[in-house]
Design an enzyme around this catalytic site. Sequence first.
Site, PDB file in Angstrom:
ATOM      1  N   ASN A 403       0.827  -1.207   0.000  1.00 30.54           N
ATOM      2  CA  ASN A 403       0.000   0.000   0.000  1.00 30.54           C
ATOM      3  C   ASN A 403       0.860   1.255   0.000  1.00 30.54           C
ATOM      4  OD1 ASN A 403      -1.930   2.038   0.420  1.00 30.54           O
ATOM      5  ND2 ASN A 403      -3.224   0.705   1.632  1.00 30.54           N
ATOM      6  N   ASP A 404       1.423   1.608   1.151  1.00 34.01           N
ATOM      7  CA  ASP A 404       2.183   2.856   1.258  1.00 34.01           C
ATOM      8  C   ASP A 404       3.388   2.898   0.325  1.00 34.01           C
ATOM      9  OD1 ASP A 404       0.485   3.914   3.182  1.00 34.01           O
ATOM     10  OD2 ASP A 404       1.594   2.989   4.830  1.00 34.01           O
ATOM     11  N   VAL A 405       4.012   1.751   0.079  1.00 35.69           N
ATOM     12  CA  VAL A 405       5.241   1.744  -0.724  1.00 35.69           C
ATOM     13  C   VAL A 405       4.972   1.959  -2.204  1.00 35.69           C
ATOM     14  CG1 VAL A 405       6.460   0.287   0.931  1.00 35.69           C
ATOM     15  CG2 VAL A 405       5.232  -0.775  -0.975  1.00 35.69           C
TER      16      VAL A 405
END
Length: 478
Positions: A403-405
């Site tokens: 997700n964040d990456v």
Amino acid sequence: MVELLGDTGLSLVYLVAAILFIQGLRDMTHPRTAVRGNLTSAAGMFVAVAATVIAFEILDPAILLAGLVVGGAIGTVLAVKVQMTEMPQLVGFFNGMGGGASALVAGAEVVQLGSANGGAIPAEVGVAAAASGIIGAVTFTGSLVAAGKLHGLVTGSAIRYTGEHVVKAALLAIAVASGLYMIVQPDVLAGVLQGSAVPSFWLLLVAASVLGVTLVISIGGADMPVVIALLNAYSGLAAAGTGFVLGNSALIIAGTLVGAAGMILTVIMCESMNRSLTNVLFGGFGEAGTSDDEVDEIYEGNITETSPTEVEMLLDTASRVVIVPGYGMAVAQAQHAVAELSELLAENDVDVEFGIHPVAGRMPGHMNVLLAEADVPYDRMTELEEVNPTFAQTDVVFVIGANDVVNPLANTDDSSPIAGMPVLNVAEAGTVVVNKRSLSPGFSGIPNPLFAEDNCLMLFGDGQEMAQEVVGEYKESH
């Protein structure tokens, strides 16, 4: 010290152990040699422990053997039973045990020296013991809290309260003052041993132990991997301090190596998240969530769902595919299905790689180990710096559990919590398929606009089940 080794012989054995420690760390810098590195380091520790047991009359040999058997049995059970997804919290637990052991050994030596010398201890021993006690106690309790957060036993939210920094400063002051008193006024131990005073060293341990809890409890679960890396460095420093207390060169060398490696790892992780260590410790990453209205504005009417059948059709026409694994893949135990998919693609002359972000799992190298466990060739695992320039020439990117990456806000929104964090620029590919259970945010607590992009398809469902269905569809069509 028995004549079997002697001073020179013991020093030579410790030198051999140190060489094995250094070579082991060197081998652990690459997944291909990491297993050998672990075995080499373990051999070095065995040599150091065996030499110490033989050369010094510490305890009755039967008691020592019993301790080694029990400890070895516990370690073996943990190594076999603990899942790869639980390795970060296990590492945190081991850090805590190492820190606690260092503090207690240093304390035992202080009491022994004080008892033998009428309460007086050498100043250099007092300094080393105080440092080992403070760092070791902070590491012990802090690591247990960090492991608890990762394992879900302790809330992952940052627990903040009014005056928290004052409380931490006061606890640190008490611990440092206790250590100074022990060094400057060592005769306090004479009273302690007579049962008429509170030992300053134990007061130091109590204050430092509470400090460890307060330091880590106020940090969000998203930052626990960085905290564990830092506490790993602390455990090494505590061991080195205890080595100075005991005059044990092997312990000094091993502790220094662990401390240096842990600090380097901490710096790497902070750089991978584009955050300073101060920001990690005091920034409350992931606390500020996003309102439902903001989420609806990004996602509502812009999400395109897909199915395993459609994903297979995309892969069937692709000449280059990049698979991006995340922690969700680890939780779903989907690495074997993903590895099988990559092998099928390669057999059909598709150029397939794995794009791995440094903090895609909960520790650097976590994804590499999971994929290696599933027999993915090392040459297919590509780091962020190498894979990012190739996304524009990639037909399909399959993001599974990340997700964040892969959040483009890191590059476009300076006010975002992840602003400036190096991310995988998967949106530049022809088509992006993202497998997640839902649209829930990642550790940062913010939505991901990638999911609403025109070239992004969402494959909702369990990672392992979805990957297996894609593999089944691919096999049927070939």
